[in-house]
Scaffold this motif. Structure first.
Motif, PDB file in Angstrom:
ATOM      1  N   THR A   1      28.896  43.795  47.090  1.00 34.65           N
ATOM      2  CA  THR A   1      30.077  44.661  47.083  1.00 34.65           C
ATOM      3  C   THR A   1      31.213  43.990  46.305  1.00 34.65           C
ATOM      4  OG1 THR A   1      30.989  43.585  49.009  1.00 34.65           O
ATOM      5  CG2 THR A   1      29.529  45.480  49.408  1.00 34.65           C
ATOM      6  N   ASN A   2      32.290  44.767  46.139  1.00 36.50           N
ATOM      7  CA  ASN A   2      33.481  44.196  45.496  1.00 36.50           C
ATOM      8  C   ASN A   2      33.986  42.986  46.275  1.00 36.50           C
ATOM      9  OD1 ASN A   2      33.875  45.828  43.217  1.00 36.50           O
ATOM     10  ND2 ASN A   2      34.626  47.491  44.522  1.00 36.50           N
ATOM     11  N   TYR A   3      33.826  43.067  47.580  1.00 35.32           N
ATOM     12  CA  TYR A   3      34.292  41.951  48.396  1.00 35.32           C
ATOM     13  C   TYR A   3      33.543  40.664  48.040  1.00 35.32           C
ATOM     14  CZ  TYR A   3      35.580  38.877  52.122  1.00 35.32           C
ATOM     15  OH  TYR A   3      36.034  37.776  52.792  1.00 35.32           O
ATOM     16  N   ASP A   4      32.194  40.814  47.847  1.00 31.20           N
ATOM     17  CA  ASP A   4      31.401  39.627  47.476  1.00 31.20           C
ATOM     18  C   ASP A   4      31.891  39.057  46.141  1.00 31.20           C
ATOM     19  OD1 ASP A   4      29.692  39.885  49.707  1.00 31.20           O
ATOM     20  OD2 ASP A   4      28.679  41.542  48.674  1.00 31.20           O
ATOM     21  N   LEU A   5      32.179  39.976  45.245  1.00 31.27           N
ATOM     22  CA  LEU A   5      32.673  39.561  43.927  1.00 31.27           C
ATOM     23  C   LEU A   5      33.992  38.787  44.081  1.00 31.27           C
ATOM     24  CD1 LEU A   5      32.567  39.673  40.818  1.00 31.27           C
ATOM     25  CD2 LEU A   5      33.652  41.923  40.930  1.00 31.27           C
TER      26      LEU A   5
ATOM     27  N   LEU B   1      42.934  42.827  45.429  1.00 29.67           N
ATOM     28  CA  LEU B   1      42.737  43.933  44.482  1.00 29.67           C
ATOM     29  C   LEU B   1      41.270  44.024  44.031  1.00 29.67           C
ATOM     30  CD1 LEU B   1      45.891  43.902  42.142  1.00 29.67           C
ATOM     31  CD2 LEU B   1      45.458  45.294  44.175  1.00 29.67           C
ATOM     32  N   ILE B   2      40.655  42.886  43.801  1.00 31.93           N
ATOM     33  CA  ILE B   2      39.253  42.909  43.355  1.00 31.93           C
ATOM     34  C   ILE B   2      38.379  43.506  44.473  1.00 31.93           C
ATOM     35  CG2 ILE B   2      37.257  41.524  42.612  1.00 31.93           C
ATOM     36  CD1 ILE B   2      39.305  39.461  41.521  1.00 31.93           C
ATOM     37  N   SER B   3      38.657  43.063  45.702  1.00 31.34           N
ATOM     38  CA  SER B   3      37.784  43.553  46.779  1.00 31.34           C
ATOM     39  C   SER B   3      38.013  45.046  47.042  1.00 31.34           C
ATOM     40  CB  SER B   3      37.938  42.708  48.042  1.00 31.34           C
ATOM     41  OG  SER B   3      39.267  42.710  48.436  1.00 31.34           O
TER      42      SER B   3
ATOM     43  N   ALA C   1      40.894  45.748  40.662  1.00 34.04           N
ATOM     44  CA  ALA C   1      40.965  44.736  39.599  1.00 34.04           C
ATOM     45  C   ALA C   1      39.556  44.224  39.392  1.00 34.04           C
ATOM     46  CB  ALA C   1      41.906  43.609  40.011  1.00 34.04           C
ATOM     47  N   TYR C   2      39.333  43.630  38.241  1.00 33.57           N
ATOM     48  CA  TYR C   2      37.960  43.210  37.939  1.00 33.57           C
ATOM     49  C   TYR C   2      37.946  42.053  36.951  1.00 33.57           C
ATOM     50  CZ  TYR C   2      38.749  45.861  33.628  1.00 33.57           C
ATOM     51  OH  TYR C   2      39.253  46.312  32.431  1.00 33.57           O
ATOM     52  N   PRO C   3      36.850  41.288  36.962  1.00 35.18           N
ATOM     53  CA  PRO C   3      36.745  40.226  35.970  1.00 35.18           C
ATOM     54  C   PRO C   3      36.344  40.823  34.620  1.00 35.18           C
ATOM     55  CG  PRO C   3      34.816  40.215  37.392  1.00 35.18           C
ATOM     56  CD  PRO C   3      35.713  41.302  37.894  1.00 35.18           C
ATOM     57  N   CYS C   4      36.996  40.371  33.598  1.00 33.23           N
ATOM     58  CA  CYS C   4      36.703  40.888  32.258  1.00 33.23           C
ATOM     59  C   CYS C   4      36.172  39.726  31.423  1.00 33.23           C
ATOM     60  CB  CYS C   4      37.970  41.450  31.641  1.00 33.23           C
ATOM     61  SG  CYS C   4      37.772  41.875  29.908  1.00 33.23           S
ATOM     62  N   PHE C   5      35.014  39.962  30.825  1.00 31.59           N
ATOM     63  CA  PHE C   5      34.325  38.885  30.099  1.00 31.59           C
ATOM     64  C   PHE C   5      34.484  39.001  28.582  1.00 31.59           C
ATOM     65  CE2 PHE C   5      32.373  39.566  34.200  1.00 31.59           C
ATOM     66  CZ  PHE C   5      32.237  38.288  34.705  1.00 31.59           C
TER      67      PHE C   5
END
Ligand code: GLU
Length: 545
Positions: A2-6, A128-130, A134-138
């Protein structure tokens, strides 16, 4: 996954936001009290522009019984300057400007240096990510470059947004795999905004400004783990309970981002007040006053000149509120602290920085000081900036004080000093070592007769014990006897009958004694000179002819 894991994978060790919410409770202030802040990057010194911004923040907080704090914004470590923080703090100290909370003094809402708040920002980024906001951008440099080229080619808006934002919809599992694979990334906001929607900034100074909603997936945490200005602004001003963000108007265009950040983070938005910049004329164009290019933007420039901090502040107050100057003229005994600064009197467009005006404020300021006060300030100033003059004045306060007293405590005092360096410029000729060492720059005044007879006046008529009236009567009698008209009317009727007027006669004496025709009250000056030195000065003048 999930987003939480991320989120947990990215920020495994940060505290929950609830911890910070509890740690920084609402401030206990009365209704209407403003909480403001001055938030410079650590540039190493305070300049007129930053003084202007901090002044606005300080006065409004102080006069509403609020709080103003100093927060150092050092998240852009590329711009780091050596001793950048210490320099700013020292400058404020020298300016006698104090914040209620700052990096040295601390406070309940610290740390007040952003790089020391890394965990706090990461906690909110994790939230925010969870939540999928928001998200990681590569995206690599090359990817971003080609994205830009594609947008240019297609005549699209430039930026990382919507369908262009390649990593915004990356599956959680894929993101996790990439992170485990050590691929570099940054954290971006997943903007839900629509560029076609309009939002309104209700600015305390500029009024309502309509702008498109933000739809950019802006960076919130950089690859070094530190936040961007935007994200730090939202998190800090929320946790520090800023009520009014008073900042330079170069930030107006970022407001849509800030509004959105406050929304997604679930924070109450502060009020914004955007200050117009100080500007300067360059040829025919007007540009922003530059801390690099313009010497008059450095506070040290005024200190070296001997312009007091109070004057710099008075000038800043004058540009800050359009009514201030008039109020101050009408209330000469009041201070800046007595004036109520309001947003509606702050300039909407740029204010032209006017050094001449600043110096004229300084002149008025110095004219109101007592001679003793002015002497002490001159002593302190010369000790640092003019050793020669310091040595001449330090052991004989009475002498310079008596000079400074000429035409001082009267209704319209003499306005000859606009900086402490002017004291020497105004009175150098009264100090023999200074007078003796220069080639006498006597002012060129018109006369076509031998002026040596003036020495007779000093030898035979001038009497140090005369009061001003007796003195003037005698000088008139002497001048008249030598062929000068005592009143202008007589002279005008037939100039050929006279050598000149009494004013011309006095001008020559002035030049003889001071080298210039613009001296302070002659009667006082003569007394301070003393007869022997007067005669020497006259000889010196006559020798120069
Ligand atoms: N660090 C920002 C600057 O240097 C502060 C802007 C603000 O006051 O929010 O301009």
């Amino acid at each position: 996954m999930t987003n939480y894991d991320l989120a947990n994978l990215i920020f495994p060790n940060v505290k929950d936001t609830s911890y910070y919410e509890e740690l920084y409770p609402k401030r206990n202030l009365k209704e209407g009290a403003m909480v403001t802040r001055f938030a410079p990057s650590p540039t190493g010194f305070v300049h007129i522009g930053s003084l202007y911004t901090s002044f606005s923040n300080i006065t409004l907080a102080n006069q509403t019984g609020g709080v103003v704090f100093l927060r150092i914004e050092d998240t852009d470590q590329k711009r780091e300057v050596e001793n950048g923080i210490e320099g700013i703090i020292k400058d404020f100290e020298n300016l006698n400007i104090h914040f209620d909370e700052d990096p040295i003094k601390g406070g309940q809402y610290g740390p007040y240096i952003q790089s020391e708040r890394r965990d706090i920002y990461q906690s909110y980024a994790k939230k925010l990510i969870s939540e999928g906001k928001a998200y990681p951008c590569f995206a690599t440099e090359e990817e971003l470059k080609s994205l830009r080229e594609m947008q240019e080619l297609n005549k699209e808006r430039i930026g990382y947004y919507g369908n262009w934002a390649k990593y915004r919809n990356l599956k959680v599992d894929e993101a996790i795999a990439k992170i485990k694979n050590n691929e570099p990334y940054i954290i971006r906001l997943k903007s839900m905004g629509d560029f076609n929607n309009k939002i309104v900034l209700d600015d305390c100074i500029k009024g309502k400004i309509e702008m498109p909603e933000n739809d950019m997936d802006i960076v919130i945490i950089k690859s070094d783990g530190l936040p961007t200005y935007h994200f730090a602004h939202a998190v800090d001003d929320h946790l520090m309970h800023t009520t009014h963000v008073i900042r330079g108007d170069e930030w107006v265009s970022s407001y849509p981002i800030h509004k959105q950040l406050f929304e997604v983070l679930g924070f109450e938005e502060p009020r914004y007040a955007h200050l117009a910049p100080l500007t300067i004329k360059e040829g025919t164009t007007v540009r922003k006053l530059s801390k690099r290019k313009d010497k008059e933007s450095a506070i040290s420039f005024y200190h070296k000149l001997g312009v007091p901090n109070e004057v710099i502040k008075l000038y800043v107050a004058t540009i800050n509120n359009s009514n201030f100057e008039e109020w101050y003229i009408n209330n000469p005994d009041k201070t800046i602290e007595d004036y109520q600064f309001t947003f509606d009197k702050m300039p909407i467009g740029g204010s032209l920085f006017d050094l001449e005006k600043l110096m004229s404020i300084s002149k008025v300021y110095f004219s109101k000081l007592s001679a003793d006060d002015l002497y002490n300030r001159t002593l302190e100033y010369t000790k640092e900036y003019d050793q020669e003059f310091y040595d001449l004045i330090k052991d004989d306060p009475v002498y310079l004080t008596s000079l400074l007293n000429i035409e001082r405590n009267i209704e319209r005092p003499r306005m000859d000093i606009s900086s402490l360096s002017d004291v020497k410029k105004e009175f150098w000729y009264m100090f023999d070592p200074l007078f003796d060492k220069v080639d006498k720059p006597y002012q060129d005044i018109k006369y076509d007769y031998d002026v040596a007879f003036i020495k007779d006046y000093f030898l035979n008529i001038y009497c140090e014990d005369d009061n001003e009236e007796q003195w003037f009567d005698k000088i008139k009698a002497f001048a008249s006897q030598k062929g000068f008209a005592i009143n202008r009317k007589d002279y005008k009727e037939d100039p050929t009958k006279y050598l000149g007027t009494i004013a011309d006669f006095c001008s020559i004496i002035r030049v003889m004694l001071t080298t210039s025709n613009m001296s302070p009250n002659m009667y006082d000056l003569l007394k301070i000179y003393g007869k022997d030195r007067l005669l020497k000065r006259i000889d010196c003048f006559l020798a120069s002819l």
